[in-house]
Scaffold this motif. Structure first.
Motif, PDB file in Angstrom:
ATOM      1  N   ASP A 174      16.815  -9.740  -1.338  1.00  0.00           N
ATOM      2  CA  ASP A 174      17.110 -10.223  -2.692  1.00  0.00           C
ATOM      3  C   ASP A 174      16.223  -9.583  -3.751  1.00  0.00           C
ATOM      4  O   ASP A 174      16.656  -9.397  -4.898  1.00  0.00           O
ATOM      5  N   ILE A 175      15.005  -9.269  -3.392  1.00  0.00           N
ATOM      6  CA  ILE A 175      14.083  -8.680  -4.355  1.00  0.00           C
ATOM      7  C   ILE A 175      13.015  -7.909  -3.594  1.00  0.00           C
ATOM      8  O   ILE A 175      12.708  -8.227  -2.441  1.00  0.00           O
ATOM      9  N   ILE A 176      12.472  -6.874  -4.246  1.00  0.00           N
ATOM     10  CA  ILE A 176      11.415  -6.064  -3.662  1.00  0.00           C
ATOM     11  C   ILE A 176      10.160  -6.272  -4.497  1.00  0.00           C
ATOM     12  O   ILE A 176      10.190  -6.125  -5.725  1.00  0.00           O
ATOM     13  N   VAL A 177       9.061  -6.602  -3.846  1.00  0.00           N
ATOM     14  CA  VAL A 177       7.758  -6.748  -4.508  1.00  0.00           C
ATOM     15  C   VAL A 177       6.854  -5.664  -3.933  1.00  0.00           C
ATOM     16  O   VAL A 177       6.603  -5.628  -2.725  1.00  0.00           O
ATOM     17  N   SER A 178       6.379  -4.775  -4.799  1.00  0.00           N
ATOM     18  CA  SER A 178       5.692  -3.591  -4.290  1.00  0.00           C
ATOM     19  C   SER A 178       4.632  -3.109  -5.262  1.00  0.00           C
ATOM     20  O   SER A 178       4.749  -3.296  -6.481  1.00  0.00           O
ATOM     21  N   VAL A 179       3.621  -2.451  -4.721  1.00  0.00           N
ATOM     22  CA  VAL A 179       2.716  -1.676  -5.548  1.00  0.00           C
ATOM     23  C   VAL A 179       3.432  -0.388  -5.951  1.00  0.00           C
ATOM     24  O   VAL A 179       4.573  -0.128  -5.539  1.00  0.00           O
ATOM     25  N   ASP A 180       2.762   0.423  -6.771  1.00  0.00           N
ATOM     26  CA  ASP A 180       3.373   1.638  -7.320  1.00  0.00           C
ATOM     27  C   ASP A 180       3.436   2.726  -6.258  1.00  0.00           C
ATOM     28  O   ASP A 180       2.539   3.556  -6.128  1.00  0.00           O
ATOM     29  N   THR A 181       4.502   2.724  -5.494  1.00  0.00           N
ATOM     30  CA  THR A 181       4.703   3.730  -4.465  1.00  0.00           C
ATOM     31  C   THR A 181       6.187   4.061  -4.389  1.00  0.00           C
ATOM     32  O   THR A 181       6.989   3.567  -5.186  1.00  0.00           O
ATOM     33  N   SER A 182       6.576   4.905  -3.446  1.00  0.00           N
ATOM     34  CA  SER A 182       7.958   5.385  -3.402  1.00  0.00           C
ATOM     35  C   SER A 182       8.967   4.256  -3.217  1.00  0.00           C
ATOM     36  O   SER A 182      10.134   4.387  -3.608  1.00  0.00           O
ATOM     37  N   ALA A 183       8.529   3.124  -2.659  1.00  0.00           N
ATOM     38  CA  ALA A 183       9.445   2.000  -2.442  1.00  0.00           C
ATOM     39  C   ALA A 183      10.044   1.503  -3.749  1.00  0.00           C
ATOM     40  O   ALA A 183      11.205   1.084  -3.785  1.00  0.00           O
ATOM     41  N   PRO A 221      16.612  -5.679  -7.787  1.00  0.00           N
ATOM     42  CA  PRO A 221      15.526  -6.261  -8.578  1.00  0.00           C
ATOM     43  C   PRO A 221      14.179  -5.918  -7.948  1.00  0.00           C
ATOM     44  O   PRO A 221      14.024  -5.984  -6.717  1.00  0.00           O
ATOM     45  N   VAL A 222      13.235  -5.524  -8.796  1.00  0.00           N
ATOM     46  CA  VAL A 222      11.923  -5.098  -8.319  1.00  0.00           C
ATOM     47  C   VAL A 222      10.848  -5.760  -9.173  1.00  0.00           C
ATOM     48  O   VAL A 222      10.969  -5.807 -10.402  1.00  0.00           O
ATOM     49  N   ILE A 223       9.817  -6.258  -8.519  1.00  0.00           N
ATOM     50  CA  ILE A 223       8.578  -6.609  -9.216  1.00  0.00           C
ATOM     51  C   ILE A 223       7.524  -5.612  -8.753  1.00  0.00           C
ATOM     52  O   ILE A 223       7.214  -5.531  -7.563  1.00  0.00           O
ATOM     53  N   MET A 224       7.020  -4.819  -9.707  1.00  0.00           N
ATOM     54  CA  MET A 224       6.001  -3.830  -9.355  1.00  0.00           C
ATOM     55  C   MET A 224       4.631  -4.337  -9.790  1.00  0.00           C
ATOM     56  O   MET A 224       4.423  -4.678 -10.953  1.00  0.00           O
ATOM     57  N   MET A 225       3.711  -4.367  -8.859  1.00  0.00           N
ATOM     58  CA  MET A 225       2.334  -4.762  -9.126  1.00  0.00           C
ATOM     59  C   MET A 225       1.534  -3.503  -9.438  1.00  0.00           C
ATOM     60  O   MET A 225       1.418  -2.612  -8.602  1.00  0.00           O
ATOM     61  N   ASP A 226       0.999  -3.441 -10.652  1.00  0.00           N
ATOM     62  CA  ASP A 226       0.436  -2.187 -11.152  1.00  0.00           C
ATOM     63  C   ASP A 226      -1.038  -2.326 -11.494  1.00  0.00           C
ATOM     64  O   ASP A 226      -1.516  -3.413 -11.826  1.00  0.00           O
ATOM     65  N   ARG A 227      -1.739  -1.206 -11.442  1.00  0.00           N
ATOM     66  CA  ARG A 227      -3.168  -1.168 -11.748  1.00  0.00           C
ATOM     67  C   ARG A 227      -3.408  -1.083 -13.263  1.00  0.00           C
ATOM     68  O   ARG A 227      -2.503  -0.761 -14.025  1.00  0.00           O
ATOM     69  N   VAL A 228      -4.647  -1.320 -13.682  1.00  0.00           N
ATOM     70  CA  VAL A 228      -5.013  -1.248 -15.101  1.00  0.00           C
ATOM     71  C   VAL A 228      -4.735   0.138 -15.665  1.00  0.00           C
ATOM     72  O   VAL A 228      -4.063   0.306 -16.687  1.00  0.00           O
ATOM     73  N   ASN A 229      -5.284   1.155 -15.014  1.00  0.00           N
ATOM     74  CA  ASN A 229      -5.139   2.539 -15.480  1.00  0.00           C
ATOM     75  C   ASN A 229      -3.903   3.147 -14.815  1.00  0.00           C
ATOM     76  O   ASN A 229      -3.990   3.966 -13.919  1.00  0.00           O
ATOM     77  N   ASN A 230      -2.738   2.728 -15.327  1.00  0.00           N
ATOM     78  CA  ASN A 230      -1.479   2.997 -14.642  1.00  0.00           C
ATOM     79  C   ASN A 230      -0.973   4.420 -14.840  1.00  0.00           C
ATOM     80  O   ASN A 230      -1.409   5.151 -15.733  1.00  0.00           O
ATOM     81  N   CYS A 231      -0.006   4.779 -14.007  1.00  0.00           N
ATOM     82  CA  CYS A 231       0.668   6.079 -14.085  1.00  0.00           C
ATOM     83  C   CYS A 231       1.434   6.198 -15.401  1.00  0.00           C
ATOM     84  O   CYS A 231       1.962   5.215 -15.925  1.00  0.00           O
ATOM     85  N   ARG A 281      -4.154   1.990  -6.464  1.00  0.00           N
ATOM     86  CA  ARG A 281      -2.821   1.391  -6.572  1.00  0.00           C
ATOM     87  C   ARG A 281      -2.511   0.441  -5.423  1.00  0.00           C
ATOM     88  O   ARG A 281      -1.614  -0.390  -5.517  1.00  0.00           O
ATOM     89  N   SER A 282      -3.208   0.576  -4.298  1.00  0.00           N
ATOM     90  CA  SER A 282      -2.926  -0.229  -3.114  1.00  0.00           C
ATOM     91  C   SER A 282      -3.815  -1.461  -3.069  1.00  0.00           C
ATOM     92  O   SER A 282      -4.858  -1.528  -3.719  1.00  0.00           O
ATOM     93  N   MET A 283      -3.413  -2.432  -2.280  1.00  0.00           N
ATOM     94  CA  MET A 283      -4.192  -3.649  -2.074  1.00  0.00           C
ATOM     95  C   MET A 283      -4.152  -4.016  -0.597  1.00  0.00           C
ATOM     96  O   MET A 283      -3.255  -3.568   0.135  1.00  0.00           O
ATOM     97  N   ALA A 340       0.836  -1.208   0.000  1.00  0.00           N
ATOM     98  CA  ALA A 340       0.000   0.000   0.000  1.00  0.00           C
ATOM     99  C   ALA A 340       0.860   1.243   0.000  1.00  0.00           C
ATOM    100  O   ALA A 340       1.982   1.259   0.516  1.00  0.00           O
ATOM    101  N   GLY A 341       0.317   2.296  -0.589  1.00  0.00           N
ATOM    102  CA  GLY A 341       0.980   3.589  -0.567  1.00  0.00           C
ATOM    103  C   GLY A 341       0.477   4.434   0.592  1.00  0.00           C
ATOM    104  O   GLY A 341      -0.242   3.947   1.469  1.00  0.00           O
TER     105      GLY A 341
END
Length: 542
Positions: free
Chosen positions: A468-477, A487-497, A410-412, A393-394
């Motif tokens: 080892d890796i960061i899994v995050s929604v679209d926030t400052s992290a 390495p980052v996996i970003m979980m993003d919304r349909v209507n993205n930034c 953007r948050s879950m 969450a952001g």
């Protein structure tokens, strides 16, 4: 009506005389100053009912309503709002909404609105005001019923239809929102706003060419309106037309809140004819932490021009900024320092858009504090599993309505990430701050929470580099991890930034980032399944 009801008081009002104290304008001015000092009782006393009703003005009723709202006296507040509102034009409640939001008292408007609507049950303006609050609180079904009822009272009302389109967009019914905007456009072909709104919706969905075609129609209709031009810039940036987009993005300075610095000293575009040697360039915080972290990449090339780079930002990022190559000085708070040019972080890409440094310094351009990072390394050395940092969450920022509504998409909830708990050979670390961290018990596996020991982004960065890796929604992290080269996996919304472009699972900003985007509005289930498969592959390769 808005200007007359809530016009600002003079900076230094003249001392009130005995005669002045009875005049409505003098009482209004003094009451406004008392509210500015957060003294609602005094404001109410000053703005008290006149002995001569013929001299009363609507603005005095409104300032009384404000004071009564501050004091939680809703029945009396409703009466004053009614007196402040003419039978035509906006209702005074519309003004009070912004003040309540800034006070973080949005919820308190609902009991007040209930009283107001009991007094005037057929006032469509109050229906719209309540629907606005309900939309912001994500109570969409109730809001839609009110808007549909409002339209029965005022068919075709443009304000109500705009609210309905907003609600449809917020609930993922984009075609419905486009249909509403199309009807508004047809009813007044000279109004550019429905065209702009249609373009914004299309752009958010990645229908870039359709959006661009609409802006080609709208911009000539209002070529100097900063709202239109700023929205246009977002579409150009999301389309990958970076140089044009950054130039257009400067129209944001026509809107309040972006900079109070003089625009005639704004840093020009970097070119061979611009001599910055020995010139002090003040780089300033403008919006969120993520923006600052993203645009810090431009500090090293700025320093290479010979400029003396002075960053004026926030305390939580101060230590990170100090370690960026080329920074001469970092300041948070205090008075405006001396400078030759200033440049908000978000204008740095525009300044470098015509240079070989158009994308700034290569990753990593951020670094963690070595001593702090070593401390974390020693503490985590017994964990030999694949270490995964989680952010779900952001920052909601309820006092900023636009940010609140973006964050909702953007948050879950952490519970949505429950399938990850079954990954063998992985350990999970929370990188979540603020209220969403209270959800940690909802995770079905062990989720190690060291964030209470991370007081600044600098502390978080030192922890991140040991994962080892960061899994995050679209926030400052994601910007912090990306700038550190993690390495980052970003979980993003349909209507993205805009910054994540469209139809891509990578990004030119952070080479080690993978984007996993929703395929259905507000549905994170398939995102989490795809993330789980990627993490299982990473664990196997570990």
């Amino acid at each position: 009506m808005s200007a007359s009801l809530d016009r600002p008081a003079p900076e230094d009002p003249a001392p009130a005389t005995e005669n002045d104290q009875a005049s409505p304008s003098a009482r209004l001015t003094r009451a406004q100053h008392a509210l500015a000092r957060k003294d609602a009782e005094e404001a109410l006393t000053i703005a008290g009912a006149s002995t001569d009703d013929t001299t009363e003005i609507p603005a005095l009723h409104y300032v009384r309503a404000r004071a009564l709202f501050h004091l939680h006296r809703y029945a009396e507040c409703a009466e004053e709002l009614e007196k402040a509102s003419a039978n035509v034009g906006p209702h005074a409640m519309a003004l009070l909404l912004d003040e309540a939001v800034s006070m973080r008292r949005r919820d308190d408007l609902l009991p007040l609105l209930e009283i107001c609507r009991r007094r005037k049950p057929d006032d469509a303006r109050l229906m719209d005001a309540e629907a606005t609050v309900l939309i912001q609180l994500a109570r969409f079904d109730e809001a839609e019923l009110l808007l549909r009822r409002s339209l029965r009272h005022r068919p075709g009302n443009r304000g109500t239809l705009n609210l309905l389109a907003l609600l449809l967009t917020e609930t993922g019914r984009f075609e419905g929102a486009l249909a509403v905007m199309h009807d508004l456009r047809e009813s007044d072909p000279q109004d550019w706003e429905p065209i702009c709104n249609m373009a914004c919706i299309l752009s958010s969905l990645g229908r870039m060419e359709e959006a661009a075609n609409l802006y080609r129609q709208a911009v000539p209709m209002a070529p100097k309106d900063p709202r239109l031009r700023l929205n246009h810039s977002i579409t150009m940036l999301k389309s990958g037309r970076m140089a044009q987009g950054w130039a257009e993005h400067e129209w944001r300075f026509g809107l309040p809140g972006h900079t109070s610095m003089p625009l005639d000293r704004l840093l020009p575009n970097i070119s061979p004819s611009l001599d910055l040697k020995g010139k002090r360039v003040l780089v300033t915080q403008e919006e969120g932490l993520g923006d600052t972290l993203m645009y810090l990449r431009y500090i090293p090339p700025l320093a290479r021009t010979g400029a003396i780079v002075h960053i004026w930002g926030t305390e939580t990022l101060a230590a990170i900024c100090e370690r960026v190559a080329g920074v001469a000085e970092v300041q948070f708070g205090g008075e405006t320092p001396e400078y030759d040019y200033h440049c908000p972080f978000i204008s740095l890409p525009r300044a470098f858009s015509g240079t070989p440094d158009a994308m700034g310094a290569p990753v990593p351009y951020l670094s963690a504090d070595r001593r702090k990072a070593e401390t974390w390394r020693q503490r985590l050395q017994d964990d030999r599993k694949f270490r995964i940092g989680l952010v779900w969450a952001g920052a909601a920022r309820p006092e900023d309505t636009a940010a609140l509504m973006v964050d909702r998409q953007r948050s879950m909830p952490l519970s949505a990430l429950a399938p990850l708990a079954g990954i063998e050979g992985a350990s999970f670390y929370s990188l979540q701050k603020d209220r969403p961290a209270e959800q940690i018990p909802d995770f079905p596996g062990e989720l190690i929470n060291l964030m209470p020991e991370c007081h600044t982004m600098d502390d978080t960065a030192a922890l991140m580099v040991n994962l080892d890796i960061i899994v995050s929604v679209d926030t400052s992290a994601v910007h912090l991890a990306g700038g550190l080269g993690k390495p980052v996996i970003m979980m993003d919304r349909v209507n993205n930034c805009w910054r994540w472009l469209h139809g891509r699972d990578d990004t030119p900003w952070y080479p080690q980032m993978t984007i996993v985007r929703q395929t259905r509005f507000a549905d994170w289930s398939d995102v989490v399944e795809r993330v789980k498969r990627r993490l299982e592959d990473a664990v196997s390769a570990h």
